[in-house]
Design a protein around this motif. Sequence first.
Motif, PDB file in Angstrom:
ATOM      1  N   ASP A  68       0.844  -1.191   0.000  1.00 13.88           N
ATOM      2  CA  ASP A  68       0.000   0.000   0.000  1.00 13.88           C
ATOM      3  C   ASP A  68       0.882   1.244   0.000  1.00 13.88           C
ATOM      4  O   ASP A  68       2.078   1.175  -0.287  1.00 13.88           O
ATOM      5  CB  ASP A  68      -0.993  -0.019   1.170  1.00 13.88           C
ATOM      6  CG  ASP A  68      -0.333   0.206   2.528  1.00 13.88           C
ATOM      7  OD1 ASP A  68       0.910   0.393   2.590  1.00 13.88           O
ATOM      8  OD2 ASP A  68      -1.044   0.196   3.543  1.00 13.88           O
ATOM      9  N   TYR A  69       0.317   2.394   0.336  1.00 13.42           N
ATOM     10  CA  TYR A  69       1.018   3.686   0.297  1.00 13.42           C
ATOM     11  C   TYR A  69       2.215   3.755   1.226  1.00 13.42           C
ATOM     12  O   TYR A  69       3.069   4.611   1.083  1.00 13.42           O
ATOM     13  CB  TYR A  69       0.044   4.814   0.635  1.00 13.42           C
ATOM     14  CG  TYR A  69      -0.915   4.466   1.742  1.00 13.42           C
ATOM     15  CD1 TYR A  69      -0.551   4.531   3.082  1.00 13.42           C
ATOM     16  CD2 TYR A  69      -2.187   4.007   1.431  1.00 13.42           C
ATOM     17  CE1 TYR A  69      -1.421   4.180   4.084  1.00 13.42           C
ATOM     18  CE2 TYR A  69      -3.076   3.651   2.437  1.00 13.42           C
ATOM     19  CZ  TYR A  69      -2.688   3.742   3.762  1.00 13.42           C
ATOM     20  OH  TYR A  69      -3.560   3.373   4.757  1.00 13.42           O
ATOM     21  N   SER A  70       2.295   2.852   2.212  1.00 10.58           N
ATOM     22  CA  SER A  70       3.445   2.892   3.125  1.00 10.58           C
ATOM     23  C   SER A  70       4.391   1.712   2.923  1.00 10.58           C
ATOM     24  O   SER A  70       5.333   1.545   3.675  1.00 10.58           O
ATOM     25  CB  SER A  70       2.963   2.944   4.582  1.00 10.58           C
ATOM     26  OG  SER A  70       2.196   1.810   4.891  1.00 10.58           O
ATOM     27  N   GLU A  84      -2.250   2.504  11.010  1.00 14.00           N
ATOM     28  CA  GLU A  84      -2.393   3.507   9.951  1.00 14.00           C
ATOM     29  C   GLU A  84      -3.395   3.038   8.900  1.00 14.00           C
ATOM     30  O   GLU A  84      -3.283   1.944   8.352  1.00 14.00           O
ATOM     31  CB  GLU A  84      -1.044   3.775   9.274  1.00 14.00           C
ATOM     32  CG  GLU A  84      -1.130   4.812   8.164  1.00 14.00           C
ATOM     33  CD  GLU A  84       0.176   4.966   7.408  1.00 14.00           C
ATOM     34  OE1 GLU A  84       0.325   5.989   6.726  1.00 14.00           O
ATOM     35  OE2 GLU A  84       1.033   4.069   7.483  1.00 14.00           O
ATOM     36  N   VAL A  85      -4.374   3.874   8.608  1.00 15.86           N
ATOM     37  CA  VAL A  85      -5.369   3.570   7.583  1.00 15.86           C
ATOM     38  C   VAL A  85      -5.911   4.884   7.047  1.00 15.86           C
ATOM     39  O   VAL A  85      -6.049   5.859   7.790  1.00 15.86           O
ATOM     40  CB  VAL A  85      -6.508   2.686   8.147  1.00 15.86           C
ATOM     41  CG1 VAL A  85      -7.299   3.430   9.214  1.00 15.86           C
ATOM     42  CG2 VAL A  85      -7.423   2.184   7.054  1.00 15.86           C
ATOM     43  N   ARG A  86      -6.197   4.922   5.757  1.00 24.28           N
ATOM     44  CA  ARG A  86      -6.779   6.115   5.152  1.00 24.28           C
ATOM     45  C   ARG A  86      -8.220   5.897   4.734  1.00 24.28           C
ATOM     46  O   ARG A  86      -8.947   6.848   4.480  1.00 24.28           O
ATOM     47  CB  ARG A  86      -5.930   6.540   3.947  1.00 24.28           C
ATOM     48  CG  ARG A  86      -4.515   6.927   4.363  1.00 24.28           C
ATOM     49  CD  ARG A  86      -3.657   7.358   3.209  1.00 24.28           C
ATOM     50  NE  ARG A  86      -2.302   7.671   3.665  1.00 24.28           N
ATOM     51  CZ  ARG A  86      -1.298   7.985   2.852  1.00 24.28           C
ATOM     52  NH1 ARG A  86      -1.511   8.056   1.543  1.00 24.28           N
ATOM     53  NH2 ARG A  86      -0.104   8.245   3.350  1.00 24.28           N
ATOM     54  N   ASP A  87      -8.616   4.642   4.651  1.00 33.26           N
ATOM     55  CA  ASP A  87      -9.985   4.285   4.301  1.00 33.26           C
ATOM     56  C   ASP A  87     -10.265   2.920   4.905  1.00 33.26           C
ATOM     57  O   ASP A  87      -9.487   1.985   4.698  1.00 33.26           O
ATOM     58  CB  ASP A  87     -10.137   4.233   2.771  1.00 33.26           C
ATOM     59  CG  ASP A  87     -11.577   4.061   2.332  1.00 33.26           C
ATOM     60  OD1 ASP A  87     -12.339   3.354   3.026  1.00 33.26           O
ATOM     61  OD2 ASP A  87     -11.947   4.617   1.289  1.00 33.26           O
ATOM     62  N   GLU A 135      -9.824  -0.477   3.202  1.00 28.43           N
ATOM     63  CA  GLU A 135      -8.531  -1.163   3.041  1.00 28.43           C
ATOM     64  C   GLU A 135      -8.551  -2.528   3.744  1.00 28.43           C
ATOM     65  O   GLU A 135      -7.857  -3.456   3.341  1.00 28.43           O
ATOM     66  CB  GLU A 135      -7.407  -0.303   3.627  1.00 28.43           C
ATOM     67  CG  GLU A 135      -7.159   0.986   2.872  1.00 28.43           C
ATOM     68  CD  GLU A 135      -6.174   1.899   3.590  1.00 28.43           C
ATOM     69  OE1 GLU A 135      -5.328   1.397   4.351  1.00 28.43           O
ATOM     70  OE2 GLU A 135      -6.260   3.128   3.381  1.00 28.43           O
ATOM     71  N   SER A 184     -12.586  15.932   9.224  1.00 28.34           N
ATOM     72  CA  SER A 184     -12.501  14.931   8.158  1.00 28.34           C
ATOM     73  C   SER A 184     -12.093  15.565   6.839  1.00 28.34           C
ATOM     74  O   SER A 184     -11.244  15.035   6.110  1.00 28.34           O
ATOM     75  CB  SER A 184     -13.848  14.214   7.996  1.00 28.34           C
ATOM     76  OG  SER A 184     -14.170  13.506   9.167  1.00 28.34           O
ATOM     77  N   GLY A 205      -8.512  16.480   6.941  1.00 29.21           N
ATOM     78  CA  GLY A 205      -7.674  15.291   6.786  1.00 29.21           C
ATOM     79  C   GLY A 205      -7.498  14.845   5.350  1.00 29.21           C
ATOM     80  O   GLY A 205      -6.483  14.282   4.970  1.00 29.21           O
ATOM     81  N   ARG A 206      -8.524  15.098   4.506  1.00 25.23           N
ATOM     82  CA  ARG A 206      -8.413  14.726   3.091  1.00 25.23           C
ATOM     83  C   ARG A 206      -7.354  15.555   2.362  1.00 25.23           C
ATOM     84  O   ARG A 206      -6.707  15.094   1.434  1.00 25.23           O
ATOM     85  CB  ARG A 206      -9.762  14.900   2.384  1.00 25.23           C
ATOM     86  CG  ARG A 206     -10.797  13.891   2.800  1.00 25.23           C
ATOM     87  CD  ARG A 206     -12.026  13.939   1.899  1.00 25.23           C
ATOM     88  NE  ARG A 206     -13.074  13.105   2.449  1.00 25.23           N
ATOM     89  CZ  ARG A 206     -14.084  13.548   3.200  1.00 25.23           C
ATOM     90  NH1 ARG A 206     -14.152  14.833   3.477  1.00 25.23           N
ATOM     91  NH2 ARG A 206     -14.995  12.739   3.657  1.00 25.23           N
ATOM     92  N   LYS A 243      -2.936  14.615   4.262  1.00 24.44           N
ATOM     93  CA  LYS A 243      -2.828  13.200   4.618  1.00 24.44           C
ATOM     94  C   LYS A 243      -1.473  12.854   5.219  1.00 24.44           C
ATOM     95  O   LYS A 243      -1.236  11.738   5.639  1.00 24.44           O
ATOM     96  CB  LYS A 243      -3.098  12.324   3.396  1.00 24.44           C
ATOM     97  CG  LYS A 243      -4.532  12.452   2.897  1.00 24.44           C
ATOM     98  CD  LYS A 243      -4.772  11.533   1.719  1.00 24.44           C
ATOM     99  CE  LYS A 243      -6.214  11.652   1.253  1.00 24.44           C
ATOM    100  NZ  LYS A 243      -6.486  10.781   0.092  1.00 24.44           N
TER     101      LYS A 243
END
Length: 200
Positions: free
Chosen positions: A46-48, A114-117, A120, A192, A195-196, A199
Amino acid sequence: MIKYMRHIFIFIVVWLAAGTICSFAQYKPDRLGEGFEAKTIVMPDDYSGKVVTTLVRSLSSCDTHKAVLYVHGYNDYFFQETLARTFNDSCFNFYAVDLRKYGRSLLPEQTPFEVRDLQEYFADIDTALTLIREEENTDIVLMAHSTGGLITSLYCEAHRNDLPVQGLILNSPFLDMNMNWFYEKILVPIVSAWGRWFKG
């Protein structure tokens, strides 16, 4: 001679890689002790970076095709040995998933939780359910605690036209912020939205 050496080298590399992957994906004794096993599954990055999920199981001594998949809450992981044995005694095979970046699935250098959605986590649940079905469990119930209750509720809603489980059990699910009107209708949406854009 060099050509043959190259083929031998490639064969050894592939053989070692396959062995590593196979051993990584097999059940091994779990930290909870006798009767518990865990399997670590490599998921797409993922992104990380690198991501894994972990499936823990405790099998019933009954001849059964019924199973429970437990999903933990925030800042948590699976450790409820008594819960698993209670289901085992009731003729259910018990499984639990340590979601990505939690508990057994937390890798070095990762930011815990860590999570953005929340979607996931759907891939982790899908993977766990696929493996559970491959082990000849045909009747599967999801069980979840706290934030896991929110995640599994969203999961079931997303799959409402083709639900992959026979039921959902929620234990103290985190389904509402339980805040006053100002916080829920004004402050939380503002944070929220912020946060978008930021990030990190």
